[in-house]
Design a protein around this motif. Structure first.
Motif, PDB file in Angstrom:
ATOM      1  N   UNK A  28       3.604  -1.244   0.089  1.00  0.00           N
ATOM      2  CA  UNK A  28       3.915   0.107  -0.370  1.00  0.00           C
ATOM      3  C   UNK A  28       2.784   0.669  -1.226  1.00  0.00           C
ATOM      4  N   UNK A  29       2.225  -0.147  -2.128  1.00  0.00           N
ATOM      5  CA  UNK A  29       1.115   0.316  -2.971  1.00  0.00           C
ATOM      6  C   UNK A  29      -0.112   0.659  -2.131  1.00  0.00           C
ATOM      7  N   UNK A  30      -0.409  -0.182  -1.160  1.00  0.00           N
ATOM      8  CA  UNK A  30      -1.558   0.072  -0.284  1.00  0.00           C
ATOM      9  C   UNK A  30      -1.333   1.349   0.513  1.00  0.00           C
ATOM     10  N   UNK A  31      -0.136   1.530   1.052  1.00  0.00           N
ATOM     11  CA  UNK A  31       0.197   2.728   1.829  1.00  0.00           C
ATOM     12  C   UNK A  31       0.022   3.986   0.976  1.00  0.00           C
ATOM     13  N   UNK A  32       0.544   3.931  -0.275  1.00  0.00           N
ATOM     14  CA  UNK A  32       0.438   5.094  -1.157  1.00  0.00           C
ATOM     15  C   UNK A  32      -1.011   5.372  -1.526  1.00  0.00           C
ATOM     16  N   UNK A  34      -3.748   4.634   0.314  1.00  0.00           N
ATOM     17  CA  UNK A  34      -4.444   5.140   1.503  1.00  0.00           C
ATOM     18  C   UNK A  34      -4.103   6.605   1.744  1.00  0.00           C
ATOM     19  N   UNK A  35      -2.829   6.972   1.590  1.00  0.00           N
ATOM     20  CA  UNK A  35      -2.390   8.338   1.835  1.00  0.00           C
ATOM     21  C   UNK A  35      -2.460   9.234   0.603  1.00  0.00           C
TER      22      UNK A  35
END
Length: 76
Positions: A28-32, A34-35
């Motif tokens: 979730x942290x990586x996704x947030x 990146x986006x």
């Protein structure tokens, strides 16, 4: 062709990883990041937006203790 026990172990390990809360938080942290989305967790609250249950319990005990100690006792 892989050995059947190796496929079984690989399936078990992947399922265990996907169910892991730590892994899901990291994804979730990586996704947030990146986006370019803001973090959902406050810096010091770990996701809590108000006082914890322990804080509420301590406040309630303090209030009850104050009422008991400052209450005028009836004369005998």
């Amino acid at each position: 062709m892989r050995a059947p026990w190796l496929l079984l172990f690989e399936t078990w390990a992947a399922a265990k990883l996907i169910r892991s809360p730590t892994f899901n938080r990291a994804v979730q942290k990586i996704y947030r990041k990146i986006n370019k989305l803001p973090p959902i967790e406050p810096e010091n609250g770990l996701g809590r937006t108000g006082p914890s249950a322990l804080d509420l319990f301590k406040d309630e005990v303090k209030d009850q203790f104050k009422e008991l100690t400052w209450q005028k006792r009836p004369r005998k």
